[in-house]
Design an enzyme around this catalytic site. Structure first.
Site, mmCIF file in Angstrom:
data_model
loop_
_atom_site.group_PDB
_atom_site.id
_atom_site.type_symbol
_atom_site.label_atom_id
_atom_site.label_comp_id
_atom_site.label_asym_id
_atom_site.label_seq_id
_atom_site.Cartn_x
_atom_site.Cartn_y
_atom_site.Cartn_z
ATOM 1 N N GLY A 75 7.121 7.666 -8.544
ATOM 2 C CA GLY A 75 6.342 8.220 -7.441
ATOM 3 C C GLY A 75 5.582 7.121 -6.725
ATOM 4 N N THR A 76 5.083 6.166 -7.485
ATOM 5 C CA THR A 76 4.329 5.058 -6.888
ATOM 6 C C THR A 76 5.219 4.286 -5.922
ATOM 7 O OG1 THR A 76 2.924 4.891 -8.830
ATOM 8 C CG2 THR A 76 3.032 2.941 -7.413
ATOM 9 N N ASN A 153 -4.193 15.655 -8.657
ATOM 10 C CA ASN A 153 -3.766 15.514 -10.050
ATOM 11 C C ASN A 153 -4.822 15.952 -11.063
ATOM 12 O OD1 ASN A 153 -4.469 13.072 -8.472
ATOM 13 N ND2 ASN A 153 -4.823 12.153 -10.476
ATOM 14 N N GLN A 181 2.407 15.867 -7.868
ATOM 15 C CA GLN A 181 1.904 16.932 -8.751
ATOM 16 C C GLN A 181 2.376 18.312 -8.323
ATOM 17 O OE1 GLN A 181 0.418 16.833 -11.642
ATOM 18 N NE2 GLN A 181 -0.111 14.671 -11.756
ATOM 19 N N SER A 201 7.985 12.434 -8.272
ATOM 20 C CA SER A 201 8.206 11.669 -9.497
ATOM 21 C C SER A 201 8.787 12.582 -10.571
ATOM 22 C CB SER A 201 6.865 11.096 -9.975
ATOM 23 O OG SER A 201 7.030 10.481 -11.224
ATOM 24 N N ALA A 202 9.886 12.147 -11.192
ATOM 25 C CA ALA A 202 10.623 13.035 -12.107
ATOM 26 C C ALA A 202 9.863 13.365 -13.383
ATOM 27 C CB ALA A 202 11.965 12.385 -12.459
ATOM 28 N N HIS A 203 9.015 12.438 -13.861
ATOM 29 C CA HIS A 203 8.404 12.701 -15.176
ATOM 30 C C HIS A 203 7.335 13.787 -15.123
ATOM 31 C CE1 HIS A 203 4.454 10.433 -15.126
ATOM 32 N NE2 HIS A 203 5.032 9.819 -14.111
ATOM 33 N N THR A 239 21.017 -1.952 -8.362
ATOM 34 C CA THR A 239 21.977 -1.031 -8.980
ATOM 35 C C THR A 239 21.234 0.162 -9.563
ATOM 36 O OG1 THR A 239 23.385 -2.912 -9.450
ATOM 37 C CG2 THR A 239 23.835 -0.892 -10.705
ATOM 38 N N CYS A 325 -11.191 7.973 -14.606
ATOM 39 C CA CYS A 325 -12.427 8.677 -14.243
ATOM 40 C C CYS A 325 -13.681 7.874 -14.556
ATOM 41 C CB CYS A 325 -12.481 10.018 -14.934
ATOM 42 S SG CYS A 325 -12.498 9.898 -16.699
#
Ligand code: PLP
Length: 375
Positions: A75-76, A153, A181, A201-203, A239, A325
């Site tokens: 995602g970043t 998030n 998110q 982002s996949a995770h 690749t 945080c």
């Protein structure tokens, strides 16, 4: 979700476990498909077919065309590619973002600021929702890009990206939304917000780590950060991680199927919050706004979230204090400061539910929290 060793995972906004069929897809492709997708021979074509299958699944998930999906490593990276695409070569010199963006956006803002762009952060209200009036007054001919996340998030607060997108378009600027998110927890913002650029982002939706994508609206030319072999139509050279990308596609289809689960998850979250308020006087941050159905971010008057998270961890229950945080003097996360939460508020806990979280899990969390608090 109970883990095999009996511990309890309640931190789905940090990351998610791989969906079982995504895990099988990853294994199978790792063992059986080794070709380079750019090769013209049969093993290469086989790898290419897996890539294109995943691209089609991501397009279904986002609601865009397969030709609009650029595969990235995270995602970043997708957010970086979005900004590069919007800003490379532009004569407009102002960037608008919000005061609560994930660091993958806010840190970029600092960088582009150092390169001569004027950065404006739009504030949020006490519920954690972007101030649309402030956005409207800040827009103008000099604005190149507006970047607003679809869901926060930590608070889970959904941002008004449909309205923000409409305002942005009316001023001829480009609109990026960080939907990392949101994807898999609520319907994709692509059809309503009509962003030019959407990162994911996949995770976060039970896909593998180190895999993401950028949806780029047809007609907008990607400004590549990685140049070389010209993969991804020249948008991102290198690749492709074929087994991983194949698993992303499987996870995206699964996440689409699971959107129907969100009612059940939301009911669990709401009943948990009712207990937290009733038994311990919890202050639930962002609860006055539309939120992700799985997320609860709250402070208790009697204990700091950081101490509670550590105590719960020792009892095999995994929650978060929010991300990054501990900046600033009071120890409150940036988003809570932006929302104007009083300085004396205790540091929060974030509990985020997911596929497989059951009522028993929430009950166990509440029981152990009660024992920890001695109440
Ligand atoms: N944007 C948001 C809102 C996130 O929550 C995260 C991850 O926590 C990211 C971006 C970064 O995604 P990745 O870990 O794939 O780089």
């Amino acid at each position: 979700m109970l883990l095999p060793d009996g511990t309890l995972y309640l931190d789905f906004n940090a990351t998610t476990p791989l969906a079982p069929d995504a895990s099988e897809a990853l294994d199978r492709a790792s063992r059986q498909v080794f070709g380079n997708p750019s090769s013209l021979h049969a093993p290469g074509r086989e790898a290419k077919a897996l890539l294109e299958g995943a691209r089609a699944a991501l397009a279904r998930f986002v609601g865009c065309n397969a030709s609009e999906v650029v595969l990235t490593s995270s995602g970043t990276e997708a957010a970086h590619l979005a900004w590069e695409t919007a800003l490379a070569g532009t004569l407009r010199k102002k960037i608008i973002t919000s005061s609560i963006e994930h660091p993958c956006v806010s840190a970029q803002a600092e960088r582009w600021g150092a390169r001569g762009f004027h950065i404006l952060e739009i504030p949020v209200d006490g519920r954690g929702v972007l101030d649309l009036q402030a956005l409207e007054s800040a827009l103008g001919e000099e604005v190149a890009l507006v970047s607003v996340m679809a869901a926060h998030n930590e608070t889970g607060v959904l941002q008004p990206v449909a309205e923000a997108g409409r305002l942005t378009r009316a001023h001829g600027a480009l609109f990026h939304t960080d939907a990392v998110q949101a994807m898999g927890k609520v319907p994709s913002p692509w059809p309503d917000a009509r962003p030019d650029l959407l990162s994911l982002s996949a995770h976060k939706f039970c896909g593998p780590k180190g895999a993401g994508a950028l949806a780029v609206r047809e007609g907008l030319r990607v400004a590549p950060m990685l140049v070389g072999g010209g993969q991804e139509g020249g948008a991102r050279s290198s690749t492709e991680a074929v087994p991983s990308v194949h698993a992303v596609g499987v996870a995206a289809d699964r996440a689409r199927d699971h959107l129907g689960e969100s009612r059940r998850i939301e009911a669990l979250r709401d009943s948990m919050e009712a207990e937290l308020r009733g038994r311990w006087g919890a202050l639930v941050h962002g609860s006055g706004a539309p939120r992700l159905p799985n997320t609860s971010f709250f402070s208790l008057p009697s204990a700091d979230g950081s101490a509670l998270a550590a105590a719960l961890d020792a009892r095999g229950i995994f929650v978060a204090t929010g991300s990054a945080c501990h900046e600033g003097g009071s120890g409150l996360p940036r988003v809570l400061k932006a929302m104007g939460v009083p300085a004396g508020t205790r540091t929060p806990l974030r509990v985020s539910l997911g596929v497989g979280t059951r009522a028993d899990d929430v009950g166990r969390f509440l029981d152990v929290l009660g024992e920890t608090l001695g109440a």
